[in-house]
Design a protein around this motif. Structure first.
Motif, PDB file in Angstrom:
ATOM      1  N   PRO A  98       7.905  62.348  51.881  1.00  0.00           N
ATOM      2  CA  PRO A  98       6.707  62.295  52.731  1.00  0.00           C
ATOM      3  C   PRO A  98       6.408  60.904  53.278  1.00  0.00           C
ATOM      4  CG  PRO A  98       6.278  63.645  50.801  1.00  0.00           C
ATOM      5  CD  PRO A  98       7.607  63.006  50.587  1.00  0.00           C
ATOM      6  N   CYS A  99       6.561  59.868  52.448  1.00  0.00           N
ATOM      7  CA  CYS A  99       6.289  58.504  52.918  1.00  0.00           C
ATOM      8  C   CYS A  99       7.303  58.067  53.971  1.00  0.00           C
ATOM      9  CB  CYS A  99       6.295  57.527  51.745  1.00  0.00           C
ATOM     10  SG  CYS A  99       4.855  57.682  50.661  1.00  0.00           S
ATOM     11  N   LEU A 100       8.520  58.565  53.880  1.00  0.00           N
ATOM     12  CA  LEU A 100       9.528  58.267  54.896  1.00  0.00           C
ATOM     13  C   LEU A 100       9.211  58.957  56.217  1.00  0.00           C
ATOM     14  CD1 LEU A 100      12.353  57.119  55.711  1.00  0.00           C
ATOM     15  CD2 LEU A 100      13.315  59.277  54.854  1.00  0.00           C
ATOM     16  N   LEU A 101       8.757  60.210  56.138  1.00  0.00           N
ATOM     17  CA  LEU A 101       8.553  60.999  57.344  1.00  0.00           C
ATOM     18  C   LEU A 101       7.214  60.731  58.022  1.00  0.00           C
ATOM     19  CD1 LEU A 101       9.955  64.486  56.230  1.00  0.00           C
ATOM     20  CD2 LEU A 101      11.070  62.736  57.614  1.00  0.00           C
ATOM     21  N   LEU A 102       6.205  60.309  57.268  1.00  0.00           N
ATOM     22  CA  LEU A 102       4.877  60.131  57.854  1.00  0.00           C
ATOM     23  C   LEU A 102       4.891  59.218  59.088  1.00  0.00           C
ATOM     24  CD1 LEU A 102       2.553  60.062  54.720  1.00  0.00           C
ATOM     25  CD2 LEU A 102       2.231  61.478  56.755  1.00  0.00           C
ATOM     26  N   PRO A 103       5.492  58.017  59.032  1.00  0.00           N
ATOM     27  CA  PRO A 103       5.507  57.178  60.241  1.00  0.00           C
ATOM     28  C   PRO A 103       6.347  57.765  61.370  1.00  0.00           C
ATOM     29  CG  PRO A 103       5.957  55.875  58.273  1.00  0.00           C
ATOM     30  CD  PRO A 103       6.069  57.311  57.883  1.00  0.00           C
ATOM     31  N   LEU A 104       7.355  58.565  61.026  1.00  0.00           N
ATOM     32  CA  LEU A 104       8.185  59.165  62.060  1.00  0.00           C
ATOM     33  C   LEU A 104       7.440  60.259  62.814  1.00  0.00           C
ATOM     34  CD1 LEU A 104      11.565  59.419  60.108  1.00  0.00           C
ATOM     35  CD2 LEU A 104      11.009  57.842  61.961  1.00  0.00           C
ATOM     36  N   GLY A 129       5.427  45.266  36.035  1.00  0.00           N
ATOM     37  CA  GLY A 129       6.725  45.729  36.511  1.00  0.00           C
ATOM     38  C   GLY A 129       6.702  47.188  36.916  1.00  0.00           C
ATOM     39  N   THR A 130       6.006  48.021  36.122  1.00  0.00           N
ATOM     40  CA  THR A 130       5.906  49.446  36.451  1.00  0.00           C
ATOM     41  C   THR A 130       5.136  49.652  37.742  1.00  0.00           C
ATOM     42  OG1 THR A 130       5.975  50.054  34.108  1.00  0.00           O
ATOM     43  CG2 THR A 130       5.102  51.690  35.639  1.00  0.00           C
ATOM     44  N   ARG A 131       4.045  48.917  37.906  1.00  0.00           N
ATOM     45  CA  ARG A 131       3.264  49.040  39.132  1.00  0.00           C
ATOM     46  C   ARG A 131       4.056  48.559  40.344  1.00  0.00           C
ATOM     47  NH1 ARG A 131      -0.781  46.656  35.933  1.00  0.00           N
ATOM     48  NH2 ARG A 131      -0.749  44.777  37.247  1.00  0.00           N
ATOM     49  N   LEU A 132       4.864  47.511  40.146  1.00  0.00           N
ATOM     50  CA  LEU A 132       5.683  47.015  41.248  1.00  0.00           C
ATOM     51  C   LEU A 132       6.730  48.050  41.650  1.00  0.00           C
ATOM     52  CD1 LEU A 132       6.400  44.722  43.167  1.00  0.00           C
ATOM     53  CD2 LEU A 132       7.896  43.787  41.378  1.00  0.00           C
ATOM     54  N   LYS A 133       7.368  48.676  40.664  1.00  0.00           N
ATOM     55  CA  LYS A 133       8.333  49.730  40.966  1.00  0.00           C
ATOM     56  C   LYS A 133       7.661  50.887  41.707  1.00  0.00           C
ATOM     57  CE  LYS A 133      11.337  48.885  36.961  1.00  0.00           C
ATOM     58  NZ  LYS A 133      11.815  49.431  35.661  1.00  0.00           N
ATOM     59  N   ALA A 134       6.458  51.244  41.252  1.00  0.00           N
ATOM     60  CA  ALA A 134       5.732  52.334  41.901  1.00  0.00           C
ATOM     61  C   ALA A 134       5.405  51.974  43.344  1.00  0.00           C
ATOM     62  CB  ALA A 134       4.446  52.637  41.131  1.00  0.00           C
ATOM     63  N   GLY A 135       5.004  50.716  43.573  1.00  0.00           N
ATOM     64  CA  GLY A 135       4.706  50.290  44.934  1.00  0.00           C
ATOM     65  C   GLY A 135       5.921  50.333  45.840  1.00  0.00           C
ATOM     66  N   VAL A 136       7.068  49.964  45.288  1.00  0.00           N
ATOM     67  CA  VAL A 136       8.310  50.009  46.068  1.00  0.00           C
ATOM     68  C   VAL A 136       8.699  51.455  46.370  1.00  0.00           C
ATOM     69  CG1 VAL A 136      10.785  49.522  46.013  1.00  0.00           C
ATOM     70  CG2 VAL A 136       9.143  47.792  45.229  1.00  0.00           C
ATOM     71  N   ILE A 137       8.573  52.332  45.371  1.00  0.00           N
ATOM     72  CA  ILE A 137       8.912  53.741  45.569  1.00  0.00           C
ATOM     73  C   ILE A 137       8.065  54.347  46.678  1.00  0.00           C
ATOM     74  CG2 ILE A 137       8.758  56.029  44.490  1.00  0.00           C
ATOM     75  CD1 ILE A 137       9.561  54.700  41.852  1.00  0.00           C
ATOM     76  N   CYS A 138       6.806  53.942  46.754  1.00  0.00           N
ATOM     77  CA  CYS A 138       5.890  54.499  47.749  1.00  0.00           C
ATOM     78  C   CYS A 138       5.999  53.787  49.099  1.00  0.00           C
ATOM     79  CB  CYS A 138       4.458  54.393  47.217  1.00  0.00           C
ATOM     80  SG  CYS A 138       3.259  55.360  48.137  1.00  0.00           S
ATOM     81  N   GLY A 139       6.115  52.451  49.069  1.00  0.00           N
ATOM     82  CA  GLY A 139       6.038  51.679  50.297  1.00  0.00           C
ATOM     83  C   GLY A 139       7.340  51.524  51.052  1.00  0.00           C
ATOM     84  N   LEU A 140       8.455  51.393  50.328  1.00  0.00           N
ATOM     85  CA  LEU A 140       9.726  51.161  51.000  1.00  0.00           C
ATOM     86  C   LEU A 140      10.118  52.295  51.938  1.00  0.00           C
ATOM     87  CD1 LEU A 140      12.142  49.312  51.378  1.00  0.00           C
ATOM     88  CD2 LEU A 140      13.224  50.393  49.382  1.00  0.00           C
ATOM     89  N   PRO A 141       9.991  53.565  51.540  1.00  0.00           N
ATOM     90  CA  PRO A 141      10.310  54.637  52.498  1.00  0.00           C
ATOM     91  C   PRO A 141       9.449  54.566  53.762  1.00  0.00           C
ATOM     92  CG  PRO A 141      10.170  55.516  50.277  1.00  0.00           C
ATOM     93  CD  PRO A 141       9.669  54.117  50.208  1.00  0.00           C
ATOM     94  N   GLY A 142       8.186  54.181  53.608  1.00  0.00           N
ATOM     95  CA  GLY A 142       7.332  54.049  54.781  1.00  0.00           C
ATOM     96  C   GLY A 142       7.813  52.963  55.719  1.00  0.00           C
ATOM     97  N   LEU A 143       8.263  51.842  55.148  1.00  0.00           N
ATOM     98  CA  LEU A 143       8.803  50.767  55.981  1.00  0.00           C
ATOM     99  C   LEU A 143      10.069  51.206  56.700  1.00  0.00           C
ATOM    100  CD1 LEU A 143       8.337  47.620  53.705  1.00  0.00           C
ATOM    101  CD2 LEU A 143       7.102  48.190  55.810  1.00  0.00           C
ATOM    102  N   LEU A 144      10.904  51.963  55.992  1.00  0.00           N
ATOM    103  CA  LEU A 144      12.129  52.460  56.617  1.00  0.00           C
ATOM    104  C   LEU A 144      11.801  53.417  57.762  1.00  0.00           C
ATOM    105  CD1 LEU A 144      14.371  53.096  53.471  1.00  0.00           C
ATOM    106  CD2 LEU A 144      14.563  51.241  55.143  1.00  0.00           C
ATOM    107  N   GLY A 145      10.827  54.288  57.529  1.00  0.00           N
ATOM    108  CA  GLY A 145      10.433  55.210  58.589  1.00  0.00           C
ATOM    109  C   GLY A 145       9.858  54.486  59.789  1.00  0.00           C
TER     110      GLY A 145
END
Length: 215
Positions: A98-104, A129-145
């Motif tokens: 969903p985070c990948l597709l939302l910007p598309l 570290g856990t929060r950072l991983k969670a942020g990457v999991i959520c935010g990186l797909p959005g940046l890619l999209g």
């Protein structure tokens, strides 16, 4: 893709079918996936409020990206909650696509993805570290999209210049306030009435206890 599959038909119910399906799925997903964070009763109420929303219901059938955006937002929000609780695997399953597709679907949806990434980064509990991983999991797909628009940047800028916007920030704030009242106005009335009724019942119970003690 859908228009090509149905042979460029102009039959309106057929054209709008994917939007309506996404709208129904969004309501079902609120009930199915938001129960863990809201509680099952509140999740059912949220699903019903979404289905009957005077703000969102006009968008459900439009042959655009609104219904799909709402469905993806529901899933991404559920995934962000799982990530904020340290459930990285389940959160990833719910949020990455969903985070990948939302910007598309709609470029401004990247703001929602950014908000969800910030939410999981600032969530209480769990190590940094856990929060950072969670942020990457959520935010990186959005940046890619969102990065897709770099490949069509001149066209993107041209469309942005032609798109009418709000003339002032106060109009935006007023629109959001009106939407909030439209969504939650009846709920606030019900809550106020229930709290008033509860206070009366509490007062009556206290009087009965005092009378019983006096006897």
């Amino acid at each position: 893709v859908w228009v090509r599959l149905v042979g460029f038909t102009l039959v309106e119910p057929v054209l709008r079918a994917p939007s309506l399906i996404c709208a129904v799925l969004a309501v079902v997903c609120v009930w199915r996936f938001w129960g863990k964070s809201l509680g099952q009763r509140v999740a059912v109420f949220a699903a019903l409020a979404l289905a009957a929303s005077p703000v969102l219901s006009p968008l459900f059938y439009q042959f655009r990206g609104y219904s799909l955006s709402i469905l993806l937002a529901v899933l991404a929000t559920a995934g962000a909650h799982e990530l904020s609780q340290g459930e990285l695997r389940r959160g990833a399953w719910l949020s990455i696509l969903p985070c990948l597709l939302l910007p598309l679907v709609i470029p401004s949806n990247v703001l929602l993805v950014a908000a969800l990434a910030l939410y999981v980064l600032l969530a209480r509990g769990g190590s940094a570290g856990t929060r950072l991983k969670a942020g990457v999991i959520c935010g990186l797909p959005g940046l890619l999209g969102a990065s897709y628009y770099l490949t069509i940047w001149p066209q993107f800028l041209k469309v942005m210049k032609q798109t009418a916007g709000w003339s002032s920030g106060w109009l935006v704030a007023g629109h959001l306030l009106l939407a909030l009242v439209a969504h939650l106005g009846p709920v606030c009335i019900v809550l106020a009435a229930s709290l008033f009724g509860r206070s009366q019942l509490v007062g009556q119970a206290r009087r009965e206890r005092r009378d019983a003690a006096a006897m």
